[in-house]
Scaffold this motif. Structure first.
Motif, PDB file in Angstrom:
ATOM      1  N   ASN A   5       0.638  -1.122   0.058  1.00  0.00           N
ATOM      2  CA  ASN A   5      -0.041  -0.104   0.059  1.00  0.00           C
ATOM      3  C   ASN A   5       0.919   1.301   0.152  1.00  0.00           C
ATOM      4  O   ASN A   5       0.595   2.258  -0.689  1.00  0.00           O
ATOM      5  N   LYS A   6       1.938   1.308   0.789  1.00  0.00           N
ATOM      6  CA  LYS A   6       2.863   2.544   0.752  1.00  0.00           C
ATOM      7  C   LYS A   6       3.475   2.717  -0.512  1.00  0.00           C
ATOM      8  O   LYS A   6       3.494   3.639  -1.105  1.00  0.00           O
ATOM      9  N   ARG A   7       3.902   1.435  -1.328  1.00  0.00           N
ATOM     10  CA  ARG A   7       4.738   1.708  -2.403  1.00  0.00           C
ATOM     11  C   ARG A   7       3.587   2.086  -3.656  1.00  0.00           C
ATOM     12  O   ARG A   7       4.204   2.656  -4.627  1.00  0.00           O
ATOM     13  N   PHE A   8       2.531   1.526  -3.522  1.00  0.00           N
ATOM     14  CA  PHE A   8       1.636   1.700  -4.888  1.00  0.00           C
ATOM     15  C   PHE A   8       0.375   2.644  -4.364  1.00  0.00           C
ATOM     16  O   PHE A   8      -0.579   2.372  -4.880  1.00  0.00           O
ATOM     17  N   ALA A   9       0.816   3.645  -3.409  1.00  0.00           N
ATOM     18  CA  ALA A   9      -0.480   4.404  -3.017  1.00  0.00           C
ATOM     19  C   ALA A   9      -1.002   5.100  -3.848  1.00  0.00           C
ATOM     20  O   ALA A   9      -2.420   5.081  -3.931  1.00  0.00           O
ATOM     21  N   GLU A  10      -0.488   5.592  -4.945  1.00  0.00           N
ATOM     22  CA  GLU A  10      -1.069   6.557  -5.941  1.00  0.00           C
ATOM     23  C   GLU A  10      -2.041   5.445  -6.968  1.00  0.00           C
ATOM     24  O   GLU A  10      -2.850   6.177  -7.436  1.00  0.00           O
ATOM     25  N   TYR A  11      -2.032   4.118  -6.906  1.00  0.00           N
ATOM     26  CA  TYR A  11      -2.759   3.234  -7.531  1.00  0.00           C
ATOM     27  C   TYR A  11      -4.237   2.636  -6.742  1.00  0.00           C
ATOM     28  O   TYR A  11      -4.899   2.129  -7.209  1.00  0.00           O
ATOM     29  N   LEU A  12      -4.137   3.060  -5.362  1.00  0.00           N
ATOM     30  CA  LEU A  12      -5.181   2.468  -4.560  1.00  0.00           C
ATOM     31  C   LEU A  12      -6.621   2.985  -4.532  1.00  0.00           C
ATOM     32  O   LEU A  12      -7.525   2.167  -4.708  1.00  0.00           O
ATOM     33  N   GLY A  13      -6.611   4.155  -4.830  1.00  0.00           N
ATOM     34  CA  GLY A  13      -7.979   5.008  -4.892  1.00  0.00           C
ATOM     35  C   GLY A  13      -8.785   4.705  -3.637  1.00  0.00           C
ATOM     36  O   GLY A  13     -10.212   4.897  -3.687  1.00  0.00           O
ATOM     37  N   ARG A  14      -8.068   4.492  -2.327  1.00  0.00           N
ATOM     38  CA  ARG A  14      -8.715   4.433  -1.044  1.00  0.00           C
ATOM     39  C   ARG A  14      -8.015   4.778  -0.057  1.00  0.00           C
ATOM     40  O   ARG A  14      -6.832   4.804  -0.075  1.00  0.00           O
ATOM     41  N   GLU A  15      -8.695   5.045   1.053  1.00  0.00           N
ATOM     42  CA  GLU A  15      -8.005   5.570   2.209  1.00  0.00           C
ATOM     43  C   GLU A  15      -7.618   4.231   3.225  1.00  0.00           C
ATOM     44  O   GLU A  15      -8.365   3.242   2.990  1.00  0.00           O
ATOM     45  N   TRP A  16      -6.528   4.393   3.856  1.00  0.00           N
ATOM     46  CA  TRP A  16      -6.143   3.013   4.466  1.00  0.00           C
ATOM     47  C   TRP A  16      -5.495   3.439   5.637  1.00  0.00           C
ATOM     48  O   TRP A  16      -4.919   4.636   5.870  1.00  0.00           O
ATOM     49  N   LEU A  17      -5.253   2.679   6.883  1.00  0.00           N
ATOM     50  CA  LEU A  17      -4.718   2.916   8.026  1.00  0.00           C
ATOM     51  C   LEU A  17      -3.870   1.686   8.593  1.00  0.00           C
ATOM     52  O   LEU A  17      -4.566   0.643   8.443  1.00  0.00           O
ATOM     53  N   ASP A  18      -2.792   1.911   9.145  1.00  0.00           N
ATOM     54  CA  ASP A  18      -2.081   0.948   9.783  1.00  0.00           C
ATOM     55  C   ASP A  18      -2.090   1.258  11.367  1.00  0.00           C
ATOM     56  O   ASP A  18      -1.749   1.991  11.849  1.00  0.00           O
ATOM     57  N   LEU A  19      -3.131   0.090  11.712  1.00  0.00           N
ATOM     58  CA  LEU A  19      -3.381   0.549  13.440  1.00  0.00           C
ATOM     59  C   LEU A  19      -2.221   0.512  14.355  1.00  0.00           C
ATOM     60  O   LEU A  19      -2.278   1.170  15.414  1.00  0.00           O
ATOM     61  N   GLU A  20      -1.191  -0.224  14.124  1.00  0.00           N
ATOM     62  CA  GLU A  20       0.254  -0.086  14.853  1.00  0.00           C
ATOM     63  C   GLU A  20       0.938   1.117  14.496  1.00  0.00           C
ATOM     64  O   GLU A  20       1.749   1.293  15.248  1.00  0.00           O
ATOM     65  N   ASP A  21       0.639   1.877  13.493  1.00  0.00           N
ATOM     66  CA  ASP A  21       1.391   3.081  13.295  1.00  0.00           C
ATOM     67  C   ASP A  21       0.483   4.394  13.209  1.00  0.00           C
ATOM     68  O   ASP A  21       0.784   5.168  12.779  1.00  0.00           O
ATOM     69  N   SER A  22      -0.450   4.255  14.257  1.00  0.00           N
ATOM     70  CA  SER A  22      -1.355   5.199  14.183  1.00  0.00           C
ATOM     71  C   SER A  22      -2.129   5.332  15.625  1.00  0.00           C
ATOM     72  O   SER A  22      -1.846   4.164  16.343  1.00  0.00           O
ATOM     73  N   THR A  23      -2.827   6.393  16.096  1.00  0.00           N
ATOM     74  CA  THR A  23      -3.369   6.540  17.415  1.00  0.00           C
ATOM     75  C   THR A  23      -4.795   5.889  17.097  1.00  0.00           C
ATOM     76  O   THR A  23      -5.327   6.014  16.404  1.00  0.00           O
ATOM     77  N   PRO A  24      -5.352   5.884  18.764  1.00  0.00           N
ATOM     78  CA  PRO A  24      -6.628   5.618  18.725  1.00  0.00           C
ATOM     79  C   PRO A  24      -7.420   6.793  18.080  1.00  0.00           C
ATOM     80  O   PRO A  24      -8.685   6.363  17.338  1.00  0.00           O
ATOM     81  N   GLU A  25      -7.096   7.904  18.222  1.00  0.00           N
ATOM     82  CA  GLU A  25      -7.941   9.311  17.873  1.00  0.00           C
ATOM     83  C   GLU A  25      -7.809   9.099  16.257  1.00  0.00           C
ATOM     84  O   GLU A  25      -8.924   9.433  15.538  1.00  0.00           O
ATOM     85  N   GLN A  26      -6.770   8.560  15.633  1.00  0.00           N
ATOM     86  CA  GLN A  26      -6.799   8.363  13.953  1.00  0.00           C
ATOM     87  C   GLN A  26      -7.886   7.335  13.752  1.00  0.00           C
ATOM     88  O   GLN A  26      -8.503   7.403  12.498  1.00  0.00           O
ATOM     89  N   PHE A  27      -7.670   6.214  14.440  1.00  0.00           N
ATOM     90  CA  PHE A  27      -8.894   5.335  14.212  1.00  0.00           C
ATOM     91  C   PHE A  27     -10.291   5.788  14.139  1.00  0.00           C
ATOM     92  O   PHE A  27     -11.061   5.382  13.401  1.00  0.00           O
ATOM     93  N   GLN A  28     -10.429   6.363  15.328  1.00  0.00           N
ATOM     94  CA  GLN A  28     -11.875   6.818  15.755  1.00  0.00           C
ATOM     95  C   GLN A  28     -12.303   7.819  14.294  1.00  0.00           C
ATOM     96  O   GLN A  28     -13.500   7.631  13.902  1.00  0.00           O
ATOM     97  N   ALA A  29     -11.373   8.659  14.067  1.00  0.00           N
ATOM     98  CA  ALA A  29     -11.727   9.440  12.950  1.00  0.00           C
ATOM     99  C   ALA A  29     -12.050   8.703  11.611  1.00  0.00           C
ATOM    100  O   ALA A  29     -12.830   9.031  10.824  1.00  0.00           O
ATOM    101  N   PHE A  30     -11.087   7.636  11.423  1.00  0.00           N
ATOM    102  CA  PHE A  30     -11.272   7.045  10.237  1.00  0.00           C
ATOM    103  C   PHE A  30     -12.583   6.258  10.265  1.00  0.00           C
ATOM    104  O   PHE A  30     -13.287   6.168   8.990  1.00  0.00           O
ATOM    105  N   VAL A  31     -13.202   5.598  11.133  1.00  0.00           N
ATOM    106  CA  VAL A  31     -14.467   4.861  11.155  1.00  0.00           C
ATOM    107  C   VAL A  31     -15.508   5.929  11.265  1.00  0.00           C
ATOM    108  O   VAL A  31     -16.840   5.377  10.885  1.00  0.00           O
ATOM    109  N   GLU A  32     -15.464   7.113  11.633  1.00  0.00           N
ATOM    110  CA  GLU A  32     -16.370   8.294  11.300  1.00  0.00           C
ATOM    111  C   GLU A  32     -16.596   8.404   9.943  1.00  0.00           C
ATOM    112  O   GLU A  32     -17.737   8.702   9.551  1.00  0.00           O
ATOM    113  N   ARG A  33     -15.463   8.589   9.158  1.00  0.00           N
ATOM    114  CA  ARG A  33     -15.686   8.743   7.793  1.00  0.00           C
ATOM    115  C   ARG A  33     -16.004   7.520   7.039  1.00  0.00           C
ATOM    116  O   ARG A  33     -16.735   7.299   6.084  1.00  0.00           O
ATOM    117  N   HIS A  34     -15.726   6.075   7.448  1.00  0.00           N
ATOM    118  CA  HIS A  34     -16.060   4.782   6.929  1.00  0.00           C
ATOM    119  C   HIS A  34     -16.652   4.178   8.021  1.00  0.00           C
ATOM    120  O   HIS A  34     -15.686   3.079   8.755  1.00  0.00           O
TER     121      HIS A  34
END
Length: 343
Positions: free
Chosen positions: A107-136
């Motif tokens: 996903n990191k290497r081919f980010a421009e081809y994915l066309g979707r948002e993604w998140l690494d739970l072990e490289d992000s905060t609980p607040e970032q996950f909360q914001a992610f699920v509010e959007r999705h």
């Protein structure tokens, strides 16, 4: 004898076969084939051994490609697992393929081809996950390393009162890659709206030209994945993005002229935005020149195709004569990569 596999690779394969030879397993395949096709098991047993030893054909390949129904000349038109694995090992850099094996790295290497948002739970905060699920509110959770649709799950976060607890549970189960669900093209949704129906396209980049070697359309049955392990099936696709036969799973009597749930025609199927699919994989195939032989999973969305993942061993997709009536495989289309492996 096949000359599409180097002698050292064939000897290694032959030695492995000898040391792990299980006559009971081969006989089981032979009797199953004999029963399904109305033949006598002993000649099939001997034929399977011969083609495994001298024609780079695993027992499962012999079964799934209906070799017992094909002439010698027809069999030689089919790709086999050993040939494919040899090509992938011979041409793809063993270190650089790690960019494809791990979905987070991919996903990191081919980010421009994915066309979707993604998140690494072990490289992000609980607040970032909360914001992610509010959007999705509906999320796709994946193990970073997995094959055949295993380790892929879909969650409706509205069913979880404690989002922090859900995050902890996902991390605990190793489902650390979180993705936004893909919206698929309306034409594909008519076949199966509950599953993203993906197109597998195998390519080879010779340093100048990207060759499309094979394409197959996979169809789901409503599960999170369209893979066989989730009840999916596939049909082969020609150079114009059109189906050229019924769908099947690789198993006996699995023949789909129409989708079993929606009733949509499989034999009349046309990959939507096919030219854009080819353009996408052509551009992606040039990104890592040291890994020139790749099987791409592509999802076609309403606005265009996006990459799901890349497989440095592209996966064996071939027609099956008992399901499709087609007696020619895809080996000739693989000629560019086969020739490159001999250099």
């Amino acid at each position: 004898m096949s000359r599409d596999v180097a002698l050292t690779a064939r000897l290694k394969y032959f030695t492995k076969r000898l040391t792990s030879f299980n006559p009971g397993r081969v006989w089981s395949f032979a009797t199953q084939i004999a029963e399904e096709q109305g033949k006598w098991a002993p000649p099939i047993f001997i034929d399977m051994l011969w083609w495994a030893a001298f024609h780079d054909t695993a027992y499962i390949d012999y079964y799934e490609a209906d070799f017992a129904l094909l002439s010698r000349r027809e069999r030689k038109t089919f790709m086999t697992s050993l040939v494919q694995h040899h090509l992938a090992a011979a041409l793809n850099n063993r270190t650089d393929v790690l960019q494809f094996e791990n979905k987070l790295t991919f996903n990191k290497r081919f980010a421009e081809y994915l066309g979707r948002e993604w998140l690494d739970l072990e490289d992000s905060t609980p607040e970032q996950f909360q914001a992610f699920v509010e959007r999705h509110p509906v999320i796709i959770a994946k193990h970073p390393v997995g094959r055949e649709g295993k380790g892929v799950f879909r969650y409706d976060t509205a069913e979880h009162a404690d989002i922090d607890q859900l995050r902890d549970e996902l991390i605990g189960r190793g489902e650390r890659l979180i993705e936004e669900p893909i919206a698929q093209h309306p034409y594909l949704a008519e076949y199966c709206a509950g599953t993203v129906n993906t197109t597998r396209v195998a390519t080879f980049f010779d340093g100048t030209t990207v060759h499309v070697l094979m394409a197959a359309q996979k169809f789901g049955r409503g599960a999170v994945s369209d893979q066989f392990t989730w009840g999916g099936f596939f049909t082969m696709i020609d150079e114009n993005g059109k189906s050229f036969g019924p769908g099947h799973t690789g198993k006996h009597v699995s023949k789909y002229l129409t989708h079993p749930d929606s009733g949509k025609s499989i034999v009349d199927y046309q990959v939507p935005l096919w030219d854009e699919v080819v353009d996408l994989v052509t551009r992606a195939a040039k990104e890592v020149p040291t890994v020139p032989y790749v099987g791409w999973d592509v999802a076609v969305g309403p606005e265009g195709p996006v990459l799901i993942e890349g497989n440095w061993t592209p996966g064996l997709y071939e027609t099956r004569v008992s399901a499709t009536g087609i007696r020619t495989g895809s080996r000739e289309r693989h000629r560019p990569v086969i020739e490159a492996s001999r250099r």
